[in-house]
Design a protein around this motif. Structure first.
Motif, short mmCIF file in Angstrom:
data_model
loop_
_atom_site.label_atom_id
_atom_site.label_comp_id
_atom_site.label_asym_id
_atom_site.label_seq_id
_atom_site.Cartn_x
_atom_site.Cartn_y
_atom_site.Cartn_z
N ARG A 52 0.27 -4.90 14.81
CA ARG A 52 0.48 -3.71 14.09
C ARG A 52 0.31 -3.62 12.77
O ARG A 52 -0.42 -2.58 12.11
CB ARG A 52 2.07 -3.56 14.20
CG ARG A 52 2.62 -3.58 15.67
CD ARG A 52 4.07 -2.96 15.90
NE ARG A 52 4.95 -3.58 15.03
CZ ARG A 52 5.34 -4.71 15.15
NH1 ARG A 52 5.52 -5.46 16.40
NH2 ARG A 52 6.46 -5.21 14.21
N THR A 56 -2.76 -0.74 11.18
CA THR A 56 -2.27 0.32 10.12
C THR A 56 -2.89 -0.23 8.86
O THR A 56 -2.79 0.64 7.54
CB THR A 56 -0.77 0.42 10.01
OG1 THR A 56 -0.26 -0.97 9.79
CG2 THR A 56 -0.01 0.97 11.16
N THR A 62 -3.56 4.13 13.17
CA THR A 62 -2.25 4.94 13.47
C THR A 62 -1.66 4.41 14.84
O THR A 62 -2.46 4.32 15.84
CB THR A 62 -2.17 6.42 13.20
OG1 THR A 62 -3.13 7.02 14.43
CG2 THR A 62 -2.60 6.55 11.89
N THR A 64 0.89 6.30 17.52
CA THR A 64 1.36 7.75 17.94
C THR A 64 2.16 7.69 19.17
O THR A 64 1.42 7.80 20.11
CB THR A 64 0.31 8.58 17.87
OG1 THR A 64 -0.44 8.60 16.41
CG2 THR A 64 1.10 10.24 17.97
N THR A 70 8.93 5.87 21.30
CA THR A 70 9.14 5.92 19.89
C THR A 70 8.91 4.68 19.28
O THR A 70 8.59 3.56 20.10
CB THR A 70 10.73 6.37 19.51
OG1 THR A 70 11.45 5.02 20.35
CG2 THR A 70 11.36 7.56 20.09
N GLN A 71 8.72 4.73 17.89
CA GLN A 71 8.33 3.58 17.10
C GLN A 71 9.44 3.39 15.92
O GLN A 71 9.76 4.44 15.27
CB GLN A 71 6.84 3.59 16.57
CG GLN A 71 6.63 2.20 15.63
CD GLN A 71 5.33 2.25 15.08
OE1 GLN A 71 4.67 3.26 15.03
NE2 GLN A 71 4.82 1.02 14.79
N ALA A 72 10.07 2.37 15.96
CA ALA A 72 10.92 2.00 14.56
C ALA A 72 10.35 1.87 13.29
O ALA A 72 8.97 1.96 13.22
CB ALA A 72 11.72 0.65 15.15
N GLY A 73 11.05 2.38 12.47
CA GLY A 73 10.56 2.49 11.17
C GLY A 73 10.01 1.21 10.47
O GLY A 73 9.93 0.23 11.06
N ASP A 74 9.02 1.55 9.28
CA ASP A 74 8.19 0.35 8.63
C ASP A 74 7.42 -0.25 9.70
O ASP A 74 7.20 -1.63 9.96
CB ASP A 74 9.23 -0.53 8.31
CG ASP A 74 10.18 0.01 7.01
OD1 ASP A 74 9.78 0.85 6.42
OD2 ASP A 74 11.33 -0.29 7.05
N ASN A 75 6.60 0.35 10.55
CA ASN A 75 5.49 0.04 11.34
C ASN A 75 6.50 -0.76 12.37
O ASN A 75 5.69 -1.97 12.68
CB ASN A 75 4.51 -0.70 10.53
CG ASN A 75 3.20 -0.86 11.60
OD1 ASN A 75 3.13 -0.06 12.64
ND2 ASN A 75 2.48 -1.65 11.36
N GLY A 76 7.36 -0.74 12.84
CA GLY A 76 8.21 -1.34 14.00
C GLY A 76 7.71 -1.46 15.29
O GLY A 76 6.76 -0.77 15.62
#
Length: 496
Positions: A52, A56, A62, A64, A70-76
């Motif tokens: 990951r 990024t 990216t 998407t 869904t993806q967790a925040g901070d490239n989670g």
């Protein structure tokens, strides 16, 4: 025999109550059906954190998510939703497919791929996905092997060769991936708002002053366990949900078979396991009844163990199988029985040992009855089963029993607590799995597939203890058993 009793017990329970997996009610439409439908599950997995970061960062790409993923925040990590599938109530395995897709794009490094139809199969112990690259979709690509645990949370993953191809680097093949979690996700149910009161709004910090609550539950089938209904408090008497029995028979006997002149092997089957280092045995899938008021317990266990040695032109002077073990406790005493097959002659329900628990009070803690280091003394019938060379009254290995009174109860660590049941010498080690063997001159590697074969195999392990000077004495004590059995079959043959 034990399997039939177990099936009858499970079927009777299914008629009386809706069986659930974790905290989820599962309507059993047919008592004979092994497949129980599942829905509403989520799978969370980050593939690999360094991947990951690469996408990024260096690749300026990216992630998407779409279609519910869904993806967790901070490239989670990523979550795939609305998992549906089935639970095999006989094999104790789950197979689930999830909604959602993940697009991974980097114009700088020239790649564009899409993961969809993510699937988790505990029997195969892997996670797969449909992979679309350059306009071509390959279905059910294995991305990671999964070390499945009973809770199905934070499961260790190892990326496959195919994953290396998908993610563009052969270095990923065999590398550790991110942990994988599969849980059942219940629908959100907001806190009821009194009539006339506005819907709670965000407070000064941006945190809602009233937050909908979400309850999650994890399915817990285990090889050795039954599906778990919603939490209920155990009654003072009733049917056992599941459980295990740990017993090494007799350390000197195990040592003799594997490391002594018998030059033999020990084989477990039917779900039984043996600890490493020629250790003690664990027999799973308890069925039976308990009454804590009367201090009584009757439990039957699956699995069998075979002792074989003294091979002579394809025949064995020792060929002894113990199966269908049963433990009965009544206050401060009890008995251990088994079906005994010696050189093809079978006797059912032989009382091998008298049992004496540490306490006459049978109590349950957190809906589990645990009896550790129960003293086991050889009976006259047990002495005969061993050829008469262990006298009645001889000490056998202690017995450990742990039974759950409700299906949501958690058994303690399945590692045998007794230190008396360890083997040693030059014999092989076992993998502690169904079908494994302990041999006199090698190692075994028999393992079961997927989730330890079935989301429940915990694999009891006991450190191998040094026998020291006592080895010669214990081996000699065990030797007489084999020779006595051998004489029955090989009349006139010389004693070794």
């Amino acid at each position: 025999m034990a399997a039939n009793r177990r099936r009858l017990t499970v079927l009777a329970a299914a008629c009386a109550t809706a069986v659930t997996l974790g905290a989820t009610a599962l309507a059993v439409t047919s008592a004979s059906a092994a497949e129980v439908p599942l829905k509403g599950y989520e799978l969370t997995w980050g593939i690999k954190e360094s991947y990951r970061t690469y996408v990024t960062g260096m690749a300026a790409g990216t992630f998407t998510p779409e279609a519910g993923a869904t993806q967790a925040g901070d490239n989670g990590v990523f979550t795939f939703v609305n998992g549906t599938g089935s639970y095999d109530s006989e094999a104790h395995t789950v197979a689930l497919g999830f909604e959602g897709a993940l697009n991974i794009v980097s114009k700088a490094h020239g790649f564009e791929l899409k993961l969809s139809d993510v699937r988790f199969d505990s029997k195969d112990a892997r996670v797969t996905a449909d992979v679309t690259k350059a306009g071509t979709t390959e279905q059910d690509v294995p991305l990671a092997e999964v070390t499945v645990n009973r809770a199905m949370t934070d499961m260790t993953t190892r990326l496959t060769k195919e994953a290396g191809d998908v993610f563009g680097s052969s270095s990923y093949a065999g590398a550790a991936g991110d942990p994988l979690t599969v849980v059942e996700k219940k629908a959100e149910s907001p806190t009821p708002t009194p009539t006339g009161t506005p819907t709670p709004s965000a407070g000064p910090t941006g945190t809602p002053t009233s937050t909908p609550t979400t309850t999650t539950a994890t399915p817990k089938p285990t090889g050795s366990t039954t599906p778990k209904p919603s939490p209920t408090e155990a009654a003072t008497k009733g049917a056992i949900s599941y459980g295990t029995l740990g017993w090494g028979v007799k350390q000197s006997f195990r040592t003799y078979v594997v490391d002594g002149v018998a030059k033999g092997r020990i084989t477990v089957s039917g779900g039984a396991e043996q600890a490493s280092g020629n250790g003690v045995f664990t027999f799973p899938d308890a069925t039976g009844t308990y009454d804590t008021d009367a201090d009584t317990l009757k439990a039957s266990f699956m699995g069998s163990v075979n002792f074989k040695g003294h091979e002579d032109n394809g025949s064995h002077g020792l060929d002894l199988t113990l199966s269908d073990l049963k433990a009965e406790i009544d206050g401060g005493s009890g008995k251990l029985t088994a079906d005994v097959d010696s050189l093809g002659e079978k006797s059912e329900d032989v009382t091998l040992a008298e049992l004496r628990p540490k306490s006459a009070d049978l109590t349950a803690k957190k809906d589990v009855i645990t009896l550790d280091d129960v003293t086991a003394t050889l009976t006259a019938a047990g002495s005969e089963a061993f050829g008469g060379f262990y006298p009645a009254g001889a000490d056998l290995d202690p017995v450990d029993v742990a039974v759950a009174l409700t299906a949501d109860a958690e058994l303690p660590d399945s590692e045998p607590t007794s230190t008396a049941g360890t083997g040693g010498g030059t014999g092989g080690t076992t993998g502690g799995t169904t079908g494994s063997t302990t041999g006199g001159a090698g190692t075994t590697g028999a393992t079961t597939g997927g989730v330890g074969g079935n989301l429940a195999s915990t694999g009891s392990e006991v450190p191998a203890g040094a026998l020291g000077a006592a080895a010669a004495v214990t081996v000699a004590a065990g030797a007489g058993v084999v020779f006595a059995v051998r004489r029955r079959r090989m009349t006139g043959s010389a004693q070794a």
